[in-house]
Write a protein that holds these residues in place. Structure first.
Motif, PDB file in Angstrom:
ATOM      1  N   LYS A 141       1.273  -0.731  -0.496  1.00 48.04           N
ATOM      2  CA  LYS A 141       0.393  -0.141  -0.358  1.00 48.04           C
ATOM      3  C   LYS A 141       1.093   1.263  -0.674  1.00 48.04           C
ATOM      4  O   LYS A 141       0.701   2.094  -0.648  1.00 48.04           O
ATOM      5  N   ARG A 144       1.417   2.246  -3.722  1.00 43.17           N
ATOM      6  CA  ARG A 144       0.371   2.081  -4.770  1.00 43.17           C
ATOM      7  C   ARG A 144      -0.331   3.541  -3.981  1.00 43.17           C
ATOM      8  O   ARG A 144      -0.712   4.753  -5.000  1.00 43.17           O
ATOM      9  N   GLU A 145      -0.036   4.523  -2.252  1.00 47.61           N
ATOM     10  CA  GLU A 145       0.099   5.440  -2.655  1.00 47.61           C
ATOM     11  C   GLU A 145       1.050   6.731  -3.267  1.00 47.61           C
ATOM     12  O   GLU A 145       0.448   7.936  -2.981  1.00 47.61           O
TER      13      GLU A 145
END
Length: 168
Positions: A141, A144-145
């Motif tokens: 994550k 992805r952020e």
């Protein structure tokens, strides 16, 4: 991963496994992380057999269509995005494809699949053939952020259009 840059080679997009006899059939553009170890099209490259193996695919960004609108995905800091890839030398050509996984937040609205982006500390294990299942799971994550997703003009969908302002 600076040392890997010394081994950059251009290749044909769409994997050509060692057993492929011609260019007929559907192109092998993406390898699903869920089946890459077992599917005959990708198994040898995943395991590093028969003149094939794993690679890193550097990207400045990529296009994805959502509801008939093209979007450009990139890092706003300008750094490269690194994707888990597979290569082969079937038909005496260097070819490559990327590994994809299920899409998760915050990018899941864009498409149901995403490239398997790699953190810097995941690059060496991927290249060395680590069979850790985490490398076939969706990208962390925190990675992805980092990405920016923005709509772009529709001319990107036509291969006759090839000019820098398309990224704009």
């Amino acid at each position: 991963m600076q040392e890997s840059l010394a081994n950059v080679e251009p290749g044909r997009w769409g994997l050509l496994p060692h057993w492929k006899k011609d260019l007929d059939g559907p192109p092998l553009f993406n390898a699903r992380g869920e089946t890459v170890a077992s599917k005959p099209s990708f198994r040898d490259a995943y395991k590093g057999k028969n003149g094939s193996g794993r690679c890193l695919i550097p990207m400045n960004g990529y296009y994805e269509w959502h509801e008939k609108v093209p979007h450009y995905v990139s890092r706003p800091d300008g750094k490269l995005m690194w994707v888990a890839g597979l290569w082969s030398s079937g038909l005496d050509r260097l070819s490559a494809t990327m590994v994809t996984t299920e899409a998760l937040e915050p990018m899941d609205w864009l498409h149901n699949r995403l490239p398997r982006f790699l953190l810097e500390e995941e690059m060496r294990p991927w290249l060395e053939g680590d069979m850790d299942e985490d490398l076939l799971q969706p990208s962390p994550k925190e990675l992805r952020e980092l990405f920016e997703i923005r709509p772009v003009d529709k001319p990107v969908g036509n291969v006759r259009n090839d000019y820098p302002a398309l990224i704009g």
